[in-house]
Design a protein around this motif. Sequence first.
Motif, PDB file in Angstrom:
ATOM      1  N   THR A   4      49.708  78.094  61.197  1.00 17.07           N
ATOM      2  CA  THR A   4      50.100  76.775  61.288  1.00 17.07           C
ATOM      3  C   THR A   4      50.241  76.428  59.959  1.00 17.07           C
ATOM      4  N   VAL A   5      51.208  75.279  59.950  1.00 19.16           N
ATOM      5  CA  VAL A   5      51.386  74.846  58.494  1.00 19.16           C
ATOM      6  C   VAL A   5      50.463  73.418  58.588  1.00 19.16           C
ATOM      7  N   VAL A   6      50.469  72.816  59.975  1.00 18.34           N
ATOM      8  CA  VAL A   6      49.924  71.452  59.963  1.00 18.34           C
ATOM      9  C   VAL A   6      49.019  71.446  61.110  1.00 18.34           C
ATOM     10  N   GLU A  32      59.651  75.569  60.728  1.00 17.57           N
ATOM     11  CA  GLU A  32      60.152  74.953  61.758  1.00 17.57           C
ATOM     12  C   GLU A  32      60.525  73.358  61.275  1.00 17.57           C
ATOM     13  N   VAL A  33      61.309  72.791  61.951  1.00 15.31           N
ATOM     14  CA  VAL A  33      61.683  71.324  61.938  1.00 15.31           C
ATOM     15  C   VAL A  33      61.013  70.444  63.188  1.00 15.31           C
ATOM     16  N   PHE A  34      59.922  70.095  62.741  1.00 12.73           N
ATOM     17  CA  PHE A  34      59.030  69.430  63.706  1.00 12.73           C
ATOM     18  C   PHE A  34      59.152  67.761  63.822  1.00 12.73           C
ATOM     19  N   GLY A  35      59.869  67.487  65.079  1.00 10.14           N
ATOM     20  CA  GLY A  35      60.146  66.066  65.026  1.00 10.14           C
ATOM     21  C   GLY A  35      58.788  64.952  65.529  1.00 10.14           C
ATOM     22  N   GLN A 181      61.658  76.503  54.283  1.00 11.96           N
ATOM     23  CA  GLN A 181      60.427  75.214  54.267  1.00 11.96           C
ATOM     24  C   GLN A 181      60.311  74.720  55.525  1.00 11.96           C
ATOM     25  N   THR A 182      58.988  74.364  55.629  1.00 14.08           N
ATOM     26  CA  THR A 182      58.800  73.549  56.861  1.00 14.08           C
ATOM     27  C   THR A 182      58.988  72.039  56.859  1.00 14.08           C
ATOM     28  N   VAL A 183      59.631  71.369  57.714  1.00 14.13           N
ATOM     29  CA  VAL A 183      59.696  70.110  57.817  1.00 14.13           C
ATOM     30  C   VAL A 183      59.027  69.370  58.812  1.00 14.13           C
ATOM     31  N   LEU A 184      58.256  68.413  58.619  1.00 14.89           N
ATOM     32  CA  LEU A 184      57.604  67.314  59.713  1.00 14.89           C
ATOM     33  C   LEU A 184      58.140  66.060  59.582  1.00 14.89           C
ATOM     34  N   LEU A 185      58.988  65.655  60.500  1.00 12.44           N
ATOM     35  CA  LEU A 185      59.893  64.719  60.513  1.00 12.44           C
ATOM     36  C   LEU A 185      59.775  63.595  61.258  1.00 12.44           C
ATOM     37  N   SER A 186      59.399  62.324  60.840  1.00 13.46           N
ATOM     38  CA  SER A 186      59.099  61.334  61.897  1.00 13.46           C
ATOM     39  C   SER A 186      60.563  60.460  62.056  1.00 13.46           C
ATOM     40  N   ILE A 196      68.337  68.166  65.264  1.00 12.72           N
ATOM     41  CA  ILE A 196      67.670  69.074  64.080  1.00 12.72           C
ATOM     42  C   ILE A 196      66.436  69.758  64.302  1.00 12.72           C
ATOM     43  N   CYS A 197      65.431  69.122  65.407  1.00  9.40           N
ATOM     44  CA  CYS A 197      64.211  69.673  65.401  1.00  9.40           C
ATOM     45  C   CYS A 197      63.976  70.734  66.283  1.00  9.40           C
ATOM     46  N   ASN A 198      63.308  71.578  66.193  1.00 13.48           N
ATOM     47  CA  ASN A 198      62.887  72.873  67.045  1.00 13.48           C
ATOM     48  C   ASN A 198      61.782  72.255  67.955  1.00 13.48           C
ATOM     49  N   ARG A 199      60.976  71.580  67.467  1.00 10.28           N
ATOM     50  CA  ARG A 199      60.007  71.042  68.522  1.00 10.28           C
ATOM     51  C   ARG A 199      59.735  69.742  68.092  1.00 10.28           C
TER      52      ARG A 199
END
Lengths: 311, 283
Positions: A4-6, A32-35, A181-186, A196-199
């Motif tokens: 896990t990244v976060v 992953e792109v996490f929304g 790169q992993t993206v955590l997007l709010s 655009i988000c995987n999860r």
Amino acid sequence: MDGTVVRAERLTKRYADRLAVDSVSLTVRPGEVFGFLGPNGAGKTTTLRMLLGLIRPSGGRASVLGARPGSPAVLARVGALVEGPGFYPYLSGRDNLRVLSRYRGLSDRAADAALDRVGLGPRGGDRFRSYSLGMKQRLGVAAALLGDPDLLVLDEPTNGLDPAGMADMRRLLVDVAAGGQTVLLSSHLLAEVQEICNRVGVIAEGRLVAEGTVADLRGADALLLRAHPLDRALAVAMQLAGDDAVEVADAGLRLDAEASLVPRLVRELVADGVDVLEVRAAERSLEEVFFQMTGPDPGGPPSAPTAQEVS
Amino acid sequence: MTALIRSTRGELLRLYRWPALWVLAATWLTLNVVFGYVFDYIAYRTGDSAGPNTGVPGEELLAGVLPDAVPAVLVQGMPMFGGAILMILGALAAGSGYGWGTWKTVLTQGPSRPAAVGGTVMALATVVLGVVLGTAAVDLGVSNALALAESRPVDLPPAGELLEAVSVGLLVLGMWTTAGMLLGSLARSPALAVGLGLVWALVVENLLRGVSGLLGGLAVVTDHLPGTAAGSLVGALGASGQSGGAPGVLTILPGTTALAALATYFVAFTAATLLLIRRRDLA
């Protein structure tokens, strides 16, 4: 880093008598792109601030890239844009990035490359205070991209962008994720997250109410059927999909069934003399799911404080 | 250490490109030249007995603007005006970051909070060094030009005296700069910090010194306040604080006591800023 990244476990932030974030647990996986989805004021930014070490949690714990949030070793591998871009108004966009490059121990070339990546190269010499809201936002993303960090934490990155700018930003984020790169997007924009988000993690009133893939959150597929006469159509549908899988809805029938059933369903209905007016997949949009989870109608606001793990 | 150097480099770049810094530095240099040289030289040339130089012999006025007097002229305006100007810079440098959101941005780049604050302190220290050396250079240039105009020896003051004055200047301006940083960090806003700091430096300390005799024990406190200590250290260096001298120059504390007080304030203000930012939520 256990894959896990976060990882946040029961992360909580209390301000005086207000609970801004209430026992939020979530995981973000590599690449992953996490929304992070929720209405304004739901606790998204506060959670992100805790994950960046800008504020201290009142309870719970978190790890980012396997270490304590906000530690220098972690921040060196994280790029962030939290609650609007914060830059020196009297400096040009390029100089702002050069200042940050020095803080990161990078060369001026890294600043120029980040500026070009968000399309601000031609305006890089203008002062930050003269930028439009969208340009400021893009500079914020450029700052987050400095040094190609392993994790990008972006808080509402499309805020203030026009539709073309939003599309550009989405393309950029997909491109970033494709590079590993992993993206955590709010975001509070459902379409954006859906695209655009995987999860997705859904937060409302400080509590995480769901975490899973977009498909998981939308739930199982369903079919909508309009046909005449309805009673004979109902009988045929129940025979094919099962008695409990069919209900009358919106001047038609709703079948809990996959799209592969459609050809056979139509053949049977026609053979039984039923006029088929319309058959289509009834895919719930994330928006419907979201409002069901966070809205004031039955099903929301979430009464149970525990997160619903749907993946 | 690497993080401290990186933070210092980042902070230096943004300070160097900050118009506010150059406006403040130019204001100080102008005040220094006008009050240190221009008015005294005009009084000497015109023989005008009006104004603050009433009764001062012409020869004494001229001696005050020649190269030998540079160490005293360099520091005489620092306890009050120079200090106030550098306090504004410290307050702006630390306080503006909250409104602009730049503290948040900087602290997500990787430096620990002590390294980020340390970088700001180091960068501001560099600015203070530049201001003091720049002032010394301007004062040397102006005094030698006047010496040339008056057919007096073009010379340098004794190196020891000049070095002493530069060191005192660094400590006085450094102390006021860190005071400004602390105020900016406490207020999380440049405007409030600058306002409060100026009222303190220019008004409150003077008033307190005026009423210190009213309460037993109050004088001990007022004698050791930042402005009083700074004024006393400059006074101990020989700058004139009497009638005709610069406001803020005092002879209340002995030089060594004033030096110790200033050094203590410098360390205390820096440490307090560090502690404040280290523990604070950046919301």
